[in-house]
Enzyme design. Structure first.
Site: not given
Ligand code: NDP
Length: 299
Positions: A55, A99, A122
């Site tokens: 990422k 995460q 997200d």
């Protein structure tokens, strides 16, 4: 009947990434805005470390700023919430991703709730889930966004099609149902209590499997010519002491029946990071009240 077209997620992700790069360049030149994405990793889970590294690399390749925080596995929930509060307040950070999974002493729901919804790249915050459900501008989870773009590769217009999604999680199945409704599909969500799943799946013009069960969906579940999107990522032993990744769909059987199908790996997976980058640019534009650059308008 001829074999299914293989939908190349890697190639599509590369095209999306290139559009993100062009959008970022435009934002920098016209508005002096450089979108910044912060990724927080707690602990040493090897798979999560690989994701986070990828990422960060892709964020920089797209011309954005990447902020990475690696916190020890024994980090307290309070310390993580404090870190998030600082990122919420940081003006150069436009997107925040924590995460998952998190170590057991930390409640993931509390962490998601603490992220500023406008920085929630997200799309897991309840405010974004609500915005999506009522059709307001929202940050939408990356994997479902990728699924829709992949389906559109096979059929430019999804309007009026029967879509069946197997799986009702908050991160894939439910938001994907909202997105496919927005595309004017007729949507069915199936799950572990669905009766006669093969029959329900067989109705689908667009069939999405997001279950986490290797090769659950068999060839004879699939309507001839259907578009099949396989979200599942399952590690299976190959017998020689090695392991490989397979999806939720029995690929060899399915490709003899479907019109188009995503492979695993190389289908949905690569699209997820590409859509994360898109979300980071969207978040930055929303925060600054700037229209989304043309390059990203239809994503
Ligand atoms: P969850 O475990 O949260 O949800 C799984 C869903 O599948 C549940 O709704 C469950 O039903 C349903 N289900 C389980 N068993 C069956 C069955 N036998 N028949 C029908 N439905 C069943 O998983 P996620 O949504 O988080 O992920 C799904 C898969 O997608 C996983 O393999 C995951 O690794 C992968 N994934 C891939 C991503 C990518 O980037 N490619 C990103 C995210 C996930 P019920 O609700 O009734 O329990």
């Amino acid at each position: 009947m001829s074999e299914a077209t293989i939908i190349d997620g890697k190639a599509l992700a590369a095209r999306v990434q290139e559009r993100v790069r062009a959008a970022v360049e435009e934002l920098r030149e016209r508005h002096g805005l450089v979108p910044g994405l912060a990724v927080v990793l707690v602990g040493d889970d090897p798979a999560s470390r690989v994701y986070v590294r990828n990422k960060g690399r892709r964020t920089v390749e797209a011309g954005m700023k990447s902020f990475e925080y690696h916190l020890p596995a024994d980090t307290t929930e309070e310390a993580l919430l404090e870190r998030i509060a600082r990122l919420n307040a940081a003006s150069e950070v436009h997107g925040i991703l924590v995460q998952l999974p998190l170590p057991e002493q930390i409640n993931p729901q509390r962490v998601i709730d603490a992220i500023d919804p406008d920085k929630d790249v997200d799309g897991f915050h309840v405010i974004n889930a609500g915005r999506l459900a009522v059709g307001r501008p929202a940050l939408v989870p990356c994997t479902p966004l990728g699924c829709v773009l992949l389906a559109r590769q096979a059929r430019a217009d999804l309007e009026g099609l029967e879509a069946v999604i197997i799986g009702r999680s908050n991160i894939v199945g439910k938001p994907l149902a909202q997105l496919l409704l927005r595309e004017n599909c007729t949507v069915t969500i199936a799950h572990s209590r669905t009766r006669d799943l093969p029959r329900v799946a067989h109705r689908a013009d667009v069939l999405v499997a997001a279950v986490g069960r290797p090769r659950l969906v068999r060839g004879d579940w699939i309507k001839p010519g259907a578009t099949v999107i396989d979200v599942g990522i399952n590690r299976v032993e190959t017998g020689d002491g090695k392991a490989r990744l397979v999806g939720d769909v029995a690929f060899d059987e399915a490709k003899a029946v479907a019109g188009a199908i995503t492979p695993v790996p190389g289908g949905v997976g690569p699209m997820t990071i590409a859509m994360l980058l898109t979300n980071a640019v969207k978040a930055a534009c929303m925060q600054r009240g700037i229209a989304l650059p043309r390059a990203l308008e239809d994503l």
